[in-house]
Design a protein around this motif. Structure first.
Motif, PDB file in Angstrom:
ATOM      1  N   THR A 193      13.278  98.781  78.613  1.00 16.19           N
ATOM      2  CA  THR A 193      12.280  98.166  77.748  1.00 16.19           C
ATOM      3  C   THR A 193      11.081  99.079  77.554  1.00 16.19           C
ATOM      4  N   VAL A 194      10.589  99.667  78.658  1.00 16.05           N
ATOM      5  CA  VAL A 194       9.460 100.590  78.552  1.00 16.05           C
ATOM      6  C   VAL A 194       9.821 101.791  77.678  1.00 16.05           C
ATOM      7  N   ALA A 195      11.029 102.326  77.884  1.00 10.14           N
ATOM      8  CA  ALA A 195      11.436 103.490  77.095  1.00 10.14           C
ATOM      9  C   ALA A 195      11.501 103.156  75.607  1.00 10.14           C
ATOM     10  N   VAL A 196      12.072 102.002  75.259  1.00 13.23           N
ATOM     11  CA  VAL A 196      12.190 101.611  73.849  1.00 13.23           C
ATOM     12  C   VAL A 196      10.815 101.398  73.231  1.00 13.23           C
ATOM     13  N   VAL A 197       9.954 100.680  73.949  1.00 13.86           N
ATOM     14  CA  VAL A 197       8.614 100.414  73.413  1.00 13.86           C
ATOM     15  C   VAL A 197       7.827 101.703  73.248  1.00 13.86           C
ATOM     16  N   GLN A 198       7.889 102.575  74.254  1.00 15.08           N
ATOM     17  CA  GLN A 198       7.162 103.845  74.177  1.00 15.08           C
ATOM     18  C   GLN A 198       7.671 104.723  73.043  1.00 15.08           C
ATOM     19  N   ALA A 199       8.986 104.811  72.918  1.00 17.53           N
ATOM     20  CA  ALA A 199       9.545 105.651  71.850  1.00 17.53           C
ATOM     21  C   ALA A 199       9.147 105.121  70.475  1.00 17.53           C
ATOM     22  N   GLY A 200       9.205 103.799  70.298  1.00 18.81           N
ATOM     23  CA  GLY A 200       8.812 103.224  69.014  1.00 18.81           C
ATOM     24  C   GLY A 200       7.338 103.426  68.717  1.00 18.81           C
ATOM     25  N   ALA A 201       6.486 103.274  69.757  1.00 22.10           N
ATOM     26  CA  ALA A 201       5.055 103.461  69.550  1.00 22.10           C
ATOM     27  C   ALA A 201       4.727 104.913  69.236  1.00 22.10           C
ATOM     28  N   ALA A 202       5.397 105.849  69.917  1.00 20.47           N
ATOM     29  CA  ALA A 202       5.145 107.270  69.656  1.00 20.47           C
ATOM     30  C   ALA A 202       5.560 107.652  68.245  1.00 20.47           C
ATOM     31  N   ARG A 203       6.679 107.117  67.779  1.00 23.78           N
ATOM     32  CA  ARG A 203       7.118 107.430  66.424  1.00 23.78           C
ATOM     33  C   ARG A 203       6.129 106.879  65.398  1.00 23.78           C
ATOM     34  N   THR A 246       2.136 110.844  72.005  1.00 25.49           N
ATOM     35  CA  THR A 246       3.553 111.110  72.262  1.00 25.49           C
ATOM     36  C   THR A 246       3.750 111.723  73.637  1.00 25.49           C
ATOM     37  N   GLU A 247       2.835 112.618  74.031  1.00 22.23           N
ATOM     38  CA  GLU A 247       2.926 113.245  75.350  1.00 22.23           C
ATOM     39  C   GLU A 247       2.784 112.202  76.450  1.00 22.23           C
ATOM     40  N   ARG A 248       1.811 111.293  76.274  1.00 23.35           N
ATOM     41  CA  ARG A 248       1.647 110.232  77.274  1.00 23.35           C
ATOM     42  C   ARG A 248       2.855 109.304  77.307  1.00 23.35           C
TER      43      ARG A 248
END
Length: 384
Positions: A208-218, A226-228
Motif C-alpha cells: 500500500t505504501v509503495a503504491v501510494v508513494q509511486a502514484g504521488a511521485a508521478r 520523488t527522492e523522498r
C-alpha cells in the motif's frame, strides 16, 4: 474379478503377512532348543507388554507394516503412560501371537496340500499330508489344486485385515493422547492463522505504501519529492522483507521460537512510513508502553499497522489521528481519518476482520466503522 484380485498387487498385503510371521520366530527357535515345551515363550508376553517402551516399538511396527503410506493410521507411537495402556499392549501381544500361529499353520499346510494334490494328479504319492494318506493317484485331483490356493489367499487377506483392525483398537491413542493431539492440531491451526495475518498486515502495508508513494511521485513531478518517495518505498520494502523472512523461517522450522516480531515500541516506523506516503499523522502516545506484555504489544503493533494501511489505501493522503494510551490496565488504540467518498462497510475486508480477531483472542474489544464523519478503528486490550 479385478476387484477380488486387487490385494495381490498391493504391497501392504505382503507387509501384513510379514508382520504376522514375525512373532512365530521365537517359537520356532525354542522348538529346536526345547521341543517338549513349544509354548514356553508365551509366558513372557504379559510381563513384556507391561514395559512402557514396548508399546512404542509395537506401534512403529504396526504403522510401517500394517498401514504403510497412510497419513493418519490411528496408531500411537508413544510409550505406555497408564496401566490401561500397558494392559492393552499385553493383550495386543497375545492376540498377535495367536494370529501368528494361525498364519504359520495356514501358509505352510495349504501350499503343501495343493502340492500333494498335484502329485496325486500326476500319479505320485500324496507327500505326507494326513488327509491324503489313503488317496490313490487320479487325474481328477488336478481340479482340486486351486482350492487350497484360493483358501490361502482369502485367509491371508482376511488375517491381514483382522490384525490391522485389532491394532487400531489396542494400539490406538488413549483419550489423553487424543486430547494432546487435538490441542497440538489446534495450536498448529492457530499458528497458521496468525502467520496468514502477519503476512497480510506486513506485506499489505508495504505494498500500500509503495503504491501510494509511486502514484504521488508521478503526480507531483518534483524530483525532491520523488527522492523522498523512493526512500520511503525502500525502507518499507526492507522492513516487509525482514518480516517475510522471519515468517518463512518459522514455516521452515516449526519448532523454532518466534522472535524479533515488532512491538508498539517500533510504532514510530509505522508513523513515519505513513507520513512519507503523504498522510498528515497526528500521533499521541501516553502511558508506560514498556509495561505492556509482549503478546499484547506485538498484536497492538499489527492492529495499528492495519489501521494505517486502511487509511492510506481507502482515503489516501488525508489527516490521520492516532492515539495510543496505556492506563487503568487497558491499552487503547484509536485511529481516525476523514471518510472517503465511497464508504466501505464496517465488516468488509480481511484486514478489519483480522483486527477484530486479534482483539477477541486477547480478551479485548474492537470497533471499526464510520463515526461522526470519520472512519474510526478503536481497540481496547487488557494488559493485566
Amino acid at each position: 474379478m479385478a476387484t477380488v484380485l486387487r490385494p495381490l498387487l498391493r504391497g501392504r498385503t505382503y507387509t501384513r503377512l510379514l508382520h504376522l510371521w514375525v512373532p512365530a520366530l521365537p517359537f520356532s527357535v525354542w522348538i529346536f532348543i526345547h521341543p517338549p515345551t513349544p509354548w514356553m515363550p508365551a509366558l513372557v508376553l504379559v510381563p513384556l507388554g507391561l514395559i512402557p517402551a514396548v508399546r512404542t516399538g509395537e506401534g512403529i511396527q504396526a504403522r510401517l507394516m500394517l498401514m504403510p503410506g497412510e497419513a493418519e493410521p490411528g496408531i500411537s507411537e508413544e510409550p505406555s503412560a497408564t496401566w490401561r495402556d500397558r494392559l492393552r499392549t499385553a493383550l495386543w501381544l497375545a492376540v498377535r501371537v495367536a494370529l501368528s500361529g494361525v498364519t504359520t499353520v495356514v501358509t505352510v499346510w495349504l501350499p503343501l496340500l495343493a502340492y500333494s494334490l498335484g502329485e496325486l494328479a500326476a500319479g505320485g504319492s500324496p507327500g505326507g499330508v494326513p488327509v491324503l494318506e489313503d488317496a490313490r493317484p487320479h487325474w481328477a485331483y488336478a481340479l482340486l489344486v486351486p482350492v487350497p490356493l484360493v483358501v490361502l489367499y482369502a485367509v491371508v487377506v482376511g488375517l491381514g485385515a483382522l490384525v490391522t483392525a485389532v491394532a487400531r483398537r489396542l494400539l490406538g491413542p488413549s483419550p489423553a493422547e487424543r486430547l494432546a493431539a487435538l490441542e497440538a492440531r489446534t495450536e498448529q491451526l492457530l499458528e497458521r492463522t496468525r502467520i496468514a495475518r502477519e503476512l497480510h498486515d506486513s506485506i499489505g502495508h508495504a505494498l500500500t505504501v509503495a503504491v501510494v508513494q509511486a502514484g504521488a511521485a508521478r503526480t507531483a513531478g518534483d524530483p525532491a519529492f520523488t527522492e523522498r518517495a523512493l526512500d520511503a518505498i525502500e525502507e518499507t520494502g526492507r522492513a516487509a522483507l525482514e518480516d517475510l523472512e522471519r515468517v518463512l523461517g518459522v514455516l521452515r522450522e516449526p519448532r523454532r521460537p518466534v522472535s524479533s516480531r515488532p512491538t508498539l515500541g517500533d510504532a514510530d516506523r509505522l508513523l513515519e512510513s505513513a507520513r512519507a506516503s503523504g498522510a498528515t499523522v497526528d500521533a499521541e502516545v501516553t502511558g508506560p508502553l514498556e509495561t505492556v506484555p509482549g503478546p499484547v504489544s506485538r498484536e497492538g503493533y499489527r492492529i495499528l499497522q492495519e489501521a494505517l494501511t486502511n487509511a492510506l489505501r481507502h482515503a489516501g493522503g488525508v489527516p490521520v489521528r492516532v492515539r495510543v494510551r496505556v492506563a487503568d490496565g487497558t491499552l487503547l488504540l484509536d485511529v481516525r481519518n476523514p471518510l472517503p467518498e465511497e464508504v466501505p462497510g464496517p465488516g468488509r475486508g480481511s484486514g478489519l476482520r483480522g483486527i477484530r480477531e486479534r482483539a477477541a483472542l486477547l480478551g479485548g474489544r474492537a470497533h471499526t466503522g464510520p463515526d461522526g464523519g470519520d472512519w474510526r478503528v478503536r481497540v481496547d486490550l487488557p494488559v493485566d
